[in-house]
Design a protein around this motif. Structure first.
Motif, mmCIF file in Angstrom:
data_model
loop_
_atom_site.group_PDB
_atom_site.id
_atom_site.type_symbol
_atom_site.label_atom_id
_atom_site.label_comp_id
_atom_site.label_asym_id
_atom_site.label_seq_id
_atom_site.Cartn_x
_atom_site.Cartn_y
_atom_site.Cartn_z
ATOM 1 N N ARG A 81 40.603 35.068 46.927
ATOM 2 C CA ARG A 81 40.508 33.676 46.510
ATOM 3 C C ARG A 81 41.736 33.243 45.730
ATOM 4 N NH1 ARG A 81 34.739 34.285 43.862
ATOM 5 N NH2 ARG A 81 35.769 36.243 43.390
ATOM 6 N N GLY A 82 42.325 32.170 46.161
ATOM 7 C CA GLY A 82 43.419 31.570 45.405
ATOM 8 C C GLY A 82 44.791 32.138 45.702
ATOM 9 N N VAL A 83 44.872 33.177 46.513
ATOM 10 C CA VAL A 83 46.188 33.796 46.737
ATOM 11 C C VAL A 83 47.036 32.884 47.620
ATOM 12 C CG1 VAL A 83 47.430 35.714 47.759
ATOM 13 C CG2 VAL A 83 45.397 36.148 46.418
ATOM 14 N N GLN B 232 49.172 33.750 42.874
ATOM 15 C CA GLN B 232 47.803 33.225 42.957
ATOM 16 C C GLN B 232 47.713 31.890 42.239
ATOM 17 O OE1 GLN B 232 44.851 35.155 40.561
ATOM 18 N NE2 GLN B 232 43.233 34.848 42.055
#
Lengths: 95, 534
Positions: free
Chosen positions: A14-16, A91
């Motif tokens: 998530r978010g990378v 991220q």
């Protein structure tokens, strides 16, 4: 092969935003960004990691750098250093 | 020599006669042959050389056909593979490295995702200035004496010089008034606000100005007579370097906007684009003799505007559609937005092929560029501005005499947001070059409270703070002073120049919350763009 699998797992987190693998000379060998941005990140972070590592060892020669995190307004850059390689993960933390 | 020795010791044996022991004589000198130095001639040989007769032939060559070809390096799709081939990668060690670090990295990624440690934490790297200040009030007294107004301002490529053009926006159909273009270098010591560094006399009213985006001394202006002139401010003698002159190609109406276009085909030369209410959008290139020649052109004709339900009643036929403003998309250089007198904006493309049905002759065929018409304002559109920030859904702003600012996405005809900023006419709207959610608008004359008032304001709008009303409204001056033009300084992003009807240019310094991009702004902009398309 398995290298790609591992990188994909990290990239899918998530978010990378991006994942870059750099070798000991600072040359990127795997990346998910475009060429020019990758080269920029690789060069700058390689230098910064070396500086961070020498800072830690100067303070205490028995110590060594294990992880480097840079938090900026827009994202967080994480660097996992090693003797031969450097893994850079960028991220976008949630808010 | 020759002195008989009287030594203390005596040689053994019979003593020869004393005189015979020594005799005068000369010994030949001892010669030691030099081991290293030898006669040069022993090692040298004499040689000579002579160039032979050079054979020459006279010929002449003349190319009589030429073809334009463009070369463009293609984006290398093998970019990634390129550096793989140069570097030998040992996959086993790479794999073991990744396996070692993977867990640590995933743990950190997770921690980050859930972390609240940095919520609301912001660092101040620069000094915060809280208020909006007027840094400079620049004017040219001679122009003010002639009651000229500031019609346009422009910052140069380095951000240190601001230029303004004096003219009259309410000049009527015929105007033979002289006007001026003045420049001030704000970074110079001894800046005298009443005394511009350079004043150029122009025989006709200058309606718009644009500095060259990379050469700090070139400035282009569009005149009331329809001509375009380019001045080189570094020349003291005669700053005019190019002009269109009055030819068949020149605009027949005042030029309201001039832009520099990057010319990708011919190296670093730029081309000029001019927009006028005669409906033509012309692109000029520089010729050697100081002339500007027409390179390509577009014409807006009412018949060729893409029809939409609300345009049904428009029976313009072959009438030209007066174009008042233009803005290029920052991401696709062939797409541009024009604002027209009819009150709507149009999305156009430089790649359009269809010929325009424009009545005037022209040396280069004019094309009809309009692709999409957006829903109209209640009056002529005076200014459009494309956002330099949002890549996917190009956003642009348009403002007009109805006092409204419409935020449009290029993909749909209805505006995303329609703001009634004031009851007065809005003359100019510009996006901030640093903050994706901020724009500035200049207002002027108009009806407020049932009477015509001329108080000018510069509104700064921040979508982050409010989507309904301006964050700041800066009064340009006490008294009657509509603000006709404004420009942000791209290099020194806290500066905003605004020119008004009394002939003054005010350089405002914005407070820091207008100059620093917040951490989530781009996301908010994207959210804004997509929330109404649902």
């Amino acid at each position: 092969a398995e290298v790609e699998e591992t990188l994909k797992r990290i990239q899918a987190h998530r978010g990378v935003v991006a994942t870059i693998v750099v070798n000991a000379e600072g040359i990127p060998i795997r990346t998910t960004l475009d060429n020019s941005t990758t080269v920029q990140y690789a060069g700058l972070l390689h230098q910064l990691t070396m500086k961070a590592r020498s800072t830690v060892r100067d303070i205490d020669p028995q110590n060594d750098l294990t992880f480097l995190r840079i938090r900026s307004k827009k994202h967080e850059i994480m660097v996992a250093p090693d003797k031969e390689y450097l893994l850079i993960v960028i991220q976008n933390p949630c808010e | 020599h020759g002195n008989p020795r009287s030594g203390r010791w005596e040689p053994a044996g019979p003593r020869p006669p004393l005189a015979a022991m020594f005799a005068d004589g000369t010994a030949p000198g001892a010669d030691v042959e030099s081991l290293w130095r030898s006669a040069r001639t022993a090692r040298c040989e004499a040689k000579s050389c002579q160039t032979e007769q050079i054979s020459t032939v006279e010929t002449a060559a003349q190319s009589h056909t030429s073809r334009d070809a463009a070369v463009q390096a293609d984006q290398s799709k093998d970019a990634l593979q390129d550096f793989h081939q140069e570097v030998q990668v040992d996959y086993t060690s790479l794999l073991s490295f990744l396996q070692r670090v993977e867990d640590a990295v995933i743990k950190e990624l997770n921690k980050n995702w859930k972390s609240r440690a940095f919520d609301g934490f912001e660092v101040n790297w620069t000094d915060q200035n809280e208020a909006v200040l007027c840094l400079h009030t620049l004017s040219y007294p001679e122009a003010q004496d002639q009651n000229l107004q500031v019609t346009s301002v422009s910052w140069n490529a380095t951000g240190s010089v601001v230029a303004c053009s004096y003219g009259r926006l309410d000049g009527g159909d015929w105007s033979t008034e002289k006007s001026y273009v003045c420049t001030w270098n704000l970074d110079r010591r001894g800046l005298n606000p009443q005394h511009p560094d350079l004043v150029v006399d122009v025989p006709s009213s200058v309606m718009c100005l644009a500095f060259h985006p990379s050469q700090p001394a070139l400035i282009a202006g569009g005149l009331f007579s329809g001509e375009l002139v380019v001045w080189d401010t570094s020349r003291t003698e005669d700053p005019v370097i190019w002009r269109t002159g009055m030819t068949d190609d020149t605009h027949t109406d005042p030029v309201y906007q001039v832009n520099w276009l990057p010319d990708t085909k011919h190296g670093n030369n730029s081309r000029l684009l001019s927009v006028s209410t005669d409906g033509k959008i012309l692109v000029w290139r520089e010729e050697q003799d100081g002339r500007l020649a027409l390179a390509e052109g577009f014409a807006m004709v009412a018949q060729q505007i893409p029809r939409s339900t609300w345009l049904k009643k428009f029976t313009g036929g072959e009438a030209a559609v007066g174009v008042t403003s233009l803005s290029f998309s920052h991401f696709d250089h062939r797409v541009f937005i024009v604002g027209v007198e009819g009150g709507y904006s149009l999305k156009c493309s430089t790649a359009a092929e269809t010929l325009a049905l424009h009545p005037t002759r022209s040396s280069v065929p004019l094309r009809a560029p309009a692709e999409l018409a957006f829903s109209p304002h209640g009056g002529p559109v005076y200014s459009v501005s494309c956002s330099p920030f949002h890549r996917q859904v190009n956003l642009f702003l348009s403002c007009g005499t109805d006092g409204q600012v419409h935020l449009h996405s290029m993909l749909q005809t209805q505006p995303l947001i329609s703001l009634q900023l004031s009851k007065k006419y809005l003359f100019c709207v510009r996006w901030s070059p640093v903050r994706p959610l901020v724009f500035a608008a200049a207002s002027g004359e108009g009806n407020c409270n049932k009477h015509f008032c001329f108080i000018g304001d510069v509104y700064l709008f921040d979508f982050e703070k409010s989507s309904q009303k301006p964050a700041i409204s800066i009064k340009q001056a006490a008294g009657e002073c509509p603000v006709y033009c404004l420009e942000f300084n791209i290099k020194q992003t806290q500066l905003l120049a605004a020119g008004d009807a009394t002939g003054t240019v005010k350089v405002w310094q914005l407070s820091s919350d207008f100059t620093e991009q917040g951490p989530r702004e781009l996301n908010r902009l994207e959210q804004l763009a997509s929330e109404i398309t649902d």
